[in-house]
Structure formats: structure tokens, C-alpha cells
Enzyme design. Structure first.
Site, mmCIF file in Angstrom:
data_model
loop_
_atom_site.group_PDB
_atom_site.id
_atom_site.type_symbol
_atom_site.label_atom_id
_atom_site.label_comp_id
_atom_site.label_asym_id
_atom_site.label_seq_id
_atom_site.Cartn_x
_atom_site.Cartn_y
_atom_site.Cartn_z
ATOM 1 N N THR A 13 0.811 -1.215 0.000
ATOM 2 C CA THR A 13 0.000 0.000 0.000
ATOM 3 C C THR A 13 0.845 1.266 0.000
ATOM 4 O OG1 THR A 13 -0.140 0.103 2.414
ATOM 5 C CG2 THR A 13 -1.810 -1.196 1.281
ATOM 6 N N ASP A 14 0.170 2.369 -0.264
ATOM 7 C CA ASP A 14 0.823 3.675 -0.201
ATOM 8 C C ASP A 14 0.592 4.278 1.188
ATOM 9 O OD1 ASP A 14 -1.795 4.597 -0.177
ATOM 10 O OD2 ASP A 14 -1.743 5.367 -2.226
ATOM 11 N N ALA A 15 0.913 5.544 1.347
ATOM 12 C CA ALA A 15 0.813 6.203 2.647
ATOM 13 C C ALA A 15 -0.623 6.283 3.177
ATOM 14 C CB ALA A 15 1.411 7.619 2.566
#
Length: 66
Positions: A13-15
Site C-alpha cells: 500500500t501507499d501512505a
């Protein structure tokens, strides 16, 4: 339709906790391999017979985050 249950890890995932867009391609490739295996084709056997699946183009339209 083929469904491959997968577990999404934090590293995927991203932030914001949404699956990073490039990782979808990894999931698609994994699903393609498992689908072929389920219907009786092993990619190694296919390659030995001269049959190779090549992805020429990809178009992705994201509808919802994963």
C-alpha cells in the site's frame, strides 16, 4: 470469471493504506498463473511446447481503491 483470494500487506500500500497502483499488475499476473494452473496448464510445460503468453499492452481503469 476467476477469483484469486489474496492478502494485502502493508508493503503493498501507499501512505493512505490504498494498494499502490503498480502492485495491481503483480496481482493480475499471479491470478493469470493460478487460473492457467487451475484449468490444467502449467506455464513451464507450455513453454517447453513453445507456447508463451506475452502481455503486449495493459489498460487499467481504477473504479475503487483496494
Amino acid at each position: 470469471m476467476y477469483i484469486l483470494p489474496i492478502k494485502i500487506y502493508y508493503e503493498d500500500t501507499d501512505a493512505q493504506g490504498v494498494v499502490y497502483y503498480a502492485n495491481y499488475l503483480k496481482f493480475f499476473e499471479r491470478a493469470r498463473t493460478e487460473y492457467l494452473r487451475e484449468i490444467g496448464y502449467d506455464q513451464k510445460d507450455l513453454m517447453e511446447k513453445g507456447a508463451i503468453f506475452v502481455v503486449r499492452e495493459v489498460f487499467i481503469e481504477f473504479k475503487n481503491p483496494a
